[in-house]
Write a protein that holds these residues in place. Structure first.
Motif, PDB file in Angstrom:
ATOM      1  N   PHE A 124       0.821  -1.234   0.060  1.00 54.83           N
ATOM      2  CA  PHE A 124      -0.042   0.041   0.007  1.00 54.83           C
ATOM      3  C   PHE A 124       0.870   1.458  -0.070  1.00 54.83           C
ATOM      4  O   PHE A 124       0.512   2.174  -0.710  1.00 54.83           O
ATOM      5  N   ALA A 128       0.445   4.290  -2.565  1.00 52.88           N
ATOM      6  CA  ALA A 128      -0.198   5.445  -2.017  1.00 52.88           C
ATOM      7  C   ALA A 128       0.989   6.485  -2.068  1.00 52.88           C
ATOM      8  O   ALA A 128       0.583   7.905  -2.053  1.00 52.88           O
ATOM      9  N   SER A 146      -5.006  -9.553  -1.596  1.00 58.50           N
ATOM     10  CA  SER A 146      -5.054  -8.246  -0.798  1.00 58.50           C
ATOM     11  C   SER A 146      -4.578  -7.046  -1.830  1.00 58.50           C
ATOM     12  O   SER A 146      -5.195  -6.201  -1.881  1.00 58.50           O
ATOM     13  N   GLN A 149      -7.378  -6.216  -3.944  1.00 59.47           N
ATOM     14  CA  GLN A 149      -8.628  -5.648  -3.255  1.00 59.47           C
ATOM     15  C   GLN A 149      -8.158  -4.093  -3.150  1.00 59.47           C
ATOM     16  O   GLN A 149      -8.968  -3.072  -3.580  1.00 59.47           O
ATOM     17  N   VAL A 150      -6.838  -3.744  -2.936  1.00 59.09           N
ATOM     18  CA  VAL A 150      -6.295  -2.369  -2.693  1.00 59.09           C
ATOM     19  C   VAL A 150      -6.460  -1.694  -4.064  1.00 59.09           C
ATOM     20  O   VAL A 150      -7.107  -0.717  -3.955  1.00 59.09           O
ATOM     21  N   LYS A 153     -10.695  -1.967  -5.327  1.00 55.66           N
ATOM     22  CA  LYS A 153     -11.781  -1.532  -4.440  1.00 55.66           C
ATOM     23  C   LYS A 153     -11.152  -0.127  -3.659  1.00 55.66           C
ATOM     24  O   LYS A 153     -12.124   0.533  -3.697  1.00 55.66           O
ATOM     25  N   ILE A 154      -9.843  -0.084  -3.361  1.00 52.23           N
ATOM     26  CA  ILE A 154      -9.645   1.352  -2.496  1.00 52.23           C
ATOM     27  C   ILE A 154      -9.088   2.167  -3.209  1.00 52.23           C
ATOM     28  O   ILE A 154      -9.735   3.502  -3.136  1.00 52.23           O
ATOM     29  N   LEU A 155      -8.252   1.921  -4.297  1.00 52.62           N
ATOM     30  CA  LEU A 155      -7.686   3.043  -4.809  1.00 52.62           C
ATOM     31  C   LEU A 155      -8.553   3.903  -5.637  1.00 52.62           C
ATOM     32  O   LEU A 155      -8.628   5.105  -5.865  1.00 52.62           O
ATOM     33  N   ARG A 157     -11.777   4.733  -5.173  1.00 49.08           N
ATOM     34  CA  ARG A 157     -12.507   5.547  -4.316  1.00 49.08           C
ATOM     35  C   ARG A 157     -11.709   6.901  -4.311  1.00 49.08           C
ATOM     36  O   ARG A 157     -12.357   7.727  -3.717  1.00 49.08           O
ATOM     37  N   TRP A 158     -10.563   6.799  -4.413  1.00 46.62           N
ATOM     38  CA  TRP A 158      -9.842   8.271  -4.424  1.00 46.62           C
ATOM     39  C   TRP A 158      -9.390   8.599  -5.811  1.00 46.62           C
ATOM     40  O   TRP A 158      -8.259   9.502  -5.888  1.00 46.62           O
TER      41      TRP A 158
END
Ligand SMILES: *Cc1c(COP(=O)(O)O)cnc(C)c1O
Length: 423
Positions: A124, A128, A146, A149-150, A153-155, A157-158
């Motif tokens: 991450f 990031a 994982s 998923q980062v 799904k996570i990045l 969002r930004w």
């Protein structure tokens, strides 16, 4: 060293002293290392140590302290301004984490690095630290769950967009690059499909497109493969696996050139994914034996793979050290040996794999890997159960696939347990 049948890797023919020679990738010369240091792998792994304290201890102690003292108000001021070198606070740095960083840098051939509380914290942080809204990332589909998923799904969002590339063709990575692509992320060999990626070729493609290449080197470890020497900009590790090697501690690392690592250090100092001094101490001690452990992991894996190939009850054995691996030539080119993971395609799909896993007597049923103890995992129903059938198929995870993380037990007992479980 336990030597098995010649496997065609570079260490073959080097004689027993090959075990202590630094594994070097094609075109690499020791005098090209950034520090021009000519010490060999095992010596670096053992002799890179924090400075001795006033007690003159031989083995580096654990510096279990959150803060450090300043000699004067001016000293504190200089440390905070970055005008003096020294330790301030363990979220920033600690003698144990510093030692681990320096050792990993020597082993990977990078000038700088940072260690983190887990492999995922390292993955991450490596993303990031460099990405902003509007940036684009190209990632392999064959990544740790994982990491997917980062990225998926996570990045997003930004406001960061990610395109996944199936397969390992460098041309497919080239085709996925866009003007806003900042990073390319690959893992080689991949988990658990054991797909290999041509690090030098993909680095060239990334650089031609103005992007940087990050390589997750968890499966190979710096002993078997040094991505930075092949052109990767950033190397990330889950130190939890072979670097710890004994299933005790989580940890991770991000390694690369000083000007890039500076950005990762800024990100990590202020967001706090720091590794505890105790875990850093464990991992640094573990690196002292990485080379000897990996030699045995690789020898046991090769012997297991050879003994099972063509056996009834097993549809396929996949191991980068076997000539039958579709990318065996690439393995020989960029790795020092085939690694510590073998995958078996058990006949009978999910049912066959379930029966096999349940019948194991010595081999552990667990999801970890890189331990002294051999571990069997059924990815389709555990680590990769959240993917769709198509997503699993795209990265080579069939219903009958069992991942064997080959440990350091006597190879006769490992083979014996697999044989009796196959029935
Ligand atoms: C395990 C693993 C990770 C994550 O590491 P943790 O230490 O569990 O956070 C990342 N990449 C690969 C290839 C792994 O196997």
């Amino acid at each position: 060293m336990q030597k098995s049948a010649s496997d065609g890797f570079r260490r073959s023919g080097a004689g027993d002293s090959g075990a202590t020679e630094r594994p070097v990738n094609a075109g690499d010369r020791l005098d090209e290392r950034p520090d021009a240091d000519t010490r060999r792998f095992q010596t670096d792994a053992i002799r890179t140590q924090a400075a001795r304290s006033g007690y003159n201890e031989h083995s580096v102690p654990v510096y279990m302290t959150s803060g450090f003292m300043f000699e004067s108000a001016e000293h504190a001021q200089a440390l905070f301004a970055g005008e003096a070198d020294g330790t301030i606070y363990s979220r920033y740095a600690n003698p144990n984490t510093d030692e681990l960083v320096q050792k990993l840098c020597r082993l990977e051939g990078t000038d700088a690095g940072i260690v983190t509380a887990s492999g995922m914290a390292a993955v991450f942080a490596s993303l990031a630290a460099f990405l902003s809204a509007g940036d684009h990332v190209v990632a392999s589909r064959a990544l740790f769950g994982s990491s997917l998923q980062v990225l998926g799904k996570i990045l997003p969002r930004w406001g960061i967009t990610v395109d996944f590339v199936g397969g390992h063709d460098p041309a497919a990575f080239a085709a996925a690059l866009r003007p806003g692509t900042r990073l390319v992320l690959i893992e080689s060999p991949s988990n658990p499909g054991l797909e290999l990626f041509d690090i030098a070729a993909i680095a060239e493609v990334a650089h031609a497109g103005g992007a940087r290449l990050i390589v997750d080197n968890c499966f190979a470890t710096p002993y078997l493969q040094q991505p930075a020497r092949l052109g990767a900009d950033i190397v990330v590790h889950s130190a939890t696996k072979f670097i710890d090697g004994q299933g005790r501690s989580l940890g991770g690392a991000v390694l690369g050139p000083a000007e890039l690592i500076e950005e990762v250090v800024f990100f990590a100092r202020h967001t706090g994914p720091s590794l505890s001094p105790f875990n850093a101490w464990i991992l640094s001690k573990s690196l002292e034996t990485l080379a000897v452990r990996m030699d045995r992991h690789c020898d046991n894996s090769l012997q297991l793979a050879q003994s099972l190939e063509g056996r009834p009850g097993i549809a396929r054995v996949l191991y980068p050290g076997l000539p039958s691996h579709p990318q065996h030539a690439l393995a020989q080119q960029q790795m020092y040996a085939g690694g510590g993971i073998v995958t078996l395609e058990i006949a009978g799909g999910i049912q066959g794999a379930t029966r096999f896993i349940n019948r194991l007597q010595m081999i552990s049923r667990s999801a970890n890997l890189g331990d002294t103890r051999t571990i069997a995992t059924h990815p389709a129903t555990t680590t990769h159960s959240k993917l769709t059938d198509e997503e699993r198929a795209a990265v080579g995870i069939t219903p009958g696939l069992v991942r064997i993380a080959v440990g350091l037990e006597d190879i006769r007992d490992i083979i014996g347990d697999v044989e009796q479980a196959l029935g």
